[in-house]
Design a protein around this motif. Sequence first.
Motif, PDB file in Angstrom:
ATOM      1  N   ALA A   5     -39.101  -8.695  97.011  1.00 51.87           N
ATOM      2  CA  ALA A   5     -39.265 -10.035  96.444  1.00 51.87           C
ATOM      3  C   ALA A   5     -38.103 -10.917  96.889  1.00 51.87           C
ATOM      4  CB  ALA A   5     -39.333  -9.976  94.921  1.00 51.87           C
ATOM      5  N   ILE A   6     -38.438 -12.088  97.371  1.00 52.63           N
ATOM      6  CA  ILE A   6     -37.435 -13.078  97.778  1.00 52.63           C
ATOM      7  C   ILE A   6     -37.408 -14.168  96.717  1.00 52.63           C
ATOM      8  CG2 ILE A   6     -36.801 -14.797  99.510  1.00 52.63           C
ATOM      9  CD1 ILE A   6     -38.401 -13.046 101.542  1.00 52.63           C
ATOM     10  N   VAL A   7     -36.264 -14.347  96.079  1.00 50.97           N
ATOM     11  CA  VAL A   7     -36.108 -15.408  95.092  1.00 50.97           C
ATOM     12  C   VAL A   7     -35.115 -16.410  95.668  1.00 50.97           C
ATOM     13  CG1 VAL A   7     -34.353 -14.108  93.752  1.00 50.97           C
ATOM     14  CG2 VAL A   7     -35.644 -15.970  92.667  1.00 50.97           C
ATOM     15  N   TYR A   8     -35.536 -17.670  95.785  1.00 51.31           N
ATOM     16  CA  TYR A   8     -34.710 -18.642  96.495  1.00 51.31           C
ATOM     17  C   TYR A   8     -34.874 -20.042  95.906  1.00 51.31           C
ATOM     18  CZ  TYR A   8     -38.761 -20.810  98.561  1.00 51.31           C
ATOM     19  OH  TYR A   8     -39.929 -21.501  98.713  1.00 51.31           O
ATOM     20  N   LEU A  47     -39.843  -9.747  90.080  1.00 47.15           N
ATOM     21  CA  LEU A  47     -38.507  -9.211  90.375  1.00 47.15           C
ATOM     22  C   LEU A  47     -38.308  -7.848  89.724  1.00 47.15           C
ATOM     23  CD1 LEU A  47     -36.454 -12.506  90.017  1.00 47.15           C
ATOM     24  CD2 LEU A  47     -36.932 -11.261  92.138  1.00 47.15           C
ATOM     25  N   ALA A  48     -38.821  -7.665  88.518  1.00 46.48           N
ATOM     26  CA  ALA A  48     -38.677  -6.381  87.819  1.00 46.48           C
ATOM     27  C   ALA A  48     -39.382  -5.260  88.573  1.00 46.48           C
ATOM     28  CB  ALA A  48     -39.222  -6.490  86.397  1.00 46.48           C
ATOM     29  N   GLN A  49     -40.511  -5.567  89.214  1.00 49.68           N
ATOM     30  CA  GLN A  49     -41.289  -4.552  89.904  1.00 49.68           C
ATOM     31  C   GLN A  49     -40.794  -4.269  91.320  1.00 49.68           C
ATOM     32  OE1 GLN A  49     -45.292  -6.005  89.636  1.00 49.68           O
ATOM     33  NE2 GLN A  49     -45.372  -5.720  87.427  1.00 49.68           N
ATOM     34  N   ALA A  50     -40.057  -5.212  91.899  1.00 44.31           N
ATOM     35  CA  ALA A  50     -39.589  -5.061  93.281  1.00 44.31           C
ATOM     36  C   ALA A  50     -38.537  -3.962  93.393  1.00 44.31           C
ATOM     37  CB  ALA A  50     -39.008  -6.376  93.787  1.00 44.31           C
ATOM     38  N   VAL A  78     -31.514  -9.650  82.122  1.00 42.39           N
ATOM     39  CA  VAL A  78     -31.890  -8.443  82.864  1.00 42.39           C
ATOM     40  C   VAL A  78     -30.689  -7.505  82.945  1.00 42.39           C
ATOM     41  CG1 VAL A  78     -32.723  -7.552  85.078  1.00 42.39           C
ATOM     42  CG2 VAL A  78     -33.590  -9.739  84.215  1.00 42.39           C
ATOM     43  N   TRP A  79     -29.507  -8.066  83.193  1.00 39.86           N
ATOM     44  CA  TRP A  79     -28.280  -7.267  83.273  1.00 39.86           C
ATOM     45  C   TRP A  79     -28.044  -6.502  81.975  1.00 39.86           C
ATOM     46  CZ3 TRP A  79     -24.049  -7.626  80.067  1.00 39.86           C
ATOM     47  CH2 TRP A  79     -22.959  -6.838  80.428  1.00 39.86           C
ATOM     48  N   PHE A  80     -28.289  -7.161  80.854  1.00 40.73           N
ATOM     49  CA  PHE A  80     -28.015  -6.548  79.547  1.00 40.73           C
ATOM     50  C   PHE A  80     -28.761  -5.233  79.368  1.00 40.73           C
ATOM     51  CE2 PHE A  80     -28.450  -6.135  74.906  1.00 40.73           C
ATOM     52  CZ  PHE A  80     -27.110  -6.180  74.561  1.00 40.73           C
ATOM     53  N   VAL A  81     -29.940  -5.120  79.959  1.00 37.42           N
ATOM     54  CA  VAL A  81     -30.721  -3.883  79.848  1.00 37.42           C
ATOM     55  C   VAL A  81     -30.689  -3.080  81.147  1.00 37.42           C
ATOM     56  CG1 VAL A  81     -32.223  -4.773  78.033  1.00 37.42           C
ATOM     57  CG2 VAL A  81     -32.898  -5.044  80.433  1.00 37.42           C
ATOM     58  N   GLN A  82     -29.832  -3.506  82.103  1.00 32.38           N
ATOM     59  CA  GLN A  82     -29.675  -2.832  83.394  1.00 32.38           C
ATOM     60  C   GLN A  82     -31.015  -2.719  84.137  1.00 32.38           C
ATOM     61  OE1 GLN A  82     -26.267  -1.471  84.697  1.00 32.38           O
ATOM     62  NE2 GLN A  82     -26.350  -3.440  83.636  1.00 32.38           N
ATOM     63  N   GLY A  83     -31.798  -3.788  84.060  1.00 31.37           N
ATOM     64  CA  GLY A  83     -33.129  -3.811  84.637  1.00 31.37           C
ATOM     65  C   GLY A  83     -33.179  -3.786  86.157  1.00 31.37           C
ATOM     66  N   TRP A  84     -32.101  -4.190  86.825  1.00 28.82           N
ATOM     67  CA  TRP A  84     -32.091  -4.188  88.291  1.00 28.82           C
ATOM     68  C   TRP A  84     -31.147  -3.133  88.863  1.00 28.82           C
ATOM     69  CZ3 TRP A  84     -31.536 -10.192  89.162  1.00 28.82           C
ATOM     70  CH2 TRP A  84     -32.741 -10.807  88.811  1.00 28.82           C
ATOM     71  N   LYS A  85     -30.647  -2.242  88.015  1.00 30.55           N
ATOM     72  CA  LYS A  85     -29.719  -1.219  88.484  1.00 30.55           C
ATOM     73  C   LYS A  85     -30.368  -0.353  89.563  1.00 30.55           C
ATOM     74  CE  LYS A  85     -26.558   2.329  87.078  1.00 30.55           C
ATOM     75  NZ  LYS A  85     -25.747   2.862  86.032  1.00 30.55           N
TER      76      LYS A  85
END
Length: 183
Positions: A5-8, A47-50, A78-85
């Motif tokens: 996913a590209i977020v821009y 973003l969560a699924q990427a 997202v950081w608070f739950v470490q969703g992109w770790k």
Amino acid sequence: MTDIAIVYHSGYGHTQRVAQAVAEGANAAVIAIDADGNLPEGGWETLAQAKLIVFGAPTYMGAPSWQFKKFADASSKVWFVQGWKDKLFAGFTNSATMNGDKFATIAYFWQLAMQHGGLWAGLGIVPSNKKESTRDSLNYVGGFGGLMTTSPADASPAEVPAGDLQTARAFGERLQGALKLLA
């Protein structure tokens, strides 16, 4: 669903062209941050699924646009739950001058990825730095930590240099390959 996913954010359309070129090379979903710094409906879920998130923004005054920064601040939920770790991250930026302090924007993206516990993928394309190199050569701007492109201030989005767009596609292909290495 795509793995990338590209977020821009794009202020004038140049960064959007680069995002589209990266997406072509990576077969990625594209999520545009709007003029108010918000994601479209479903953006956070994408973003969560990427498995790989690519950040993109123009470099304004030596840093990403405020719209991108608003998104970055909102990602603290997202950081608070470490969703992109442990996701893979990469980034790109565009500015009007060859240097334009673009690396400060790439460093901002890198730091954001590190805050999220991510892994970073650089450009991986040697710069075109010989006499025969032209503005249409791959990685003419000479980035390593991420993709850096240059669009003159008086150029339309249609005038993003062909070499920068080719570099963006090649970067996308590299990112697609990087996912295979992690599998």
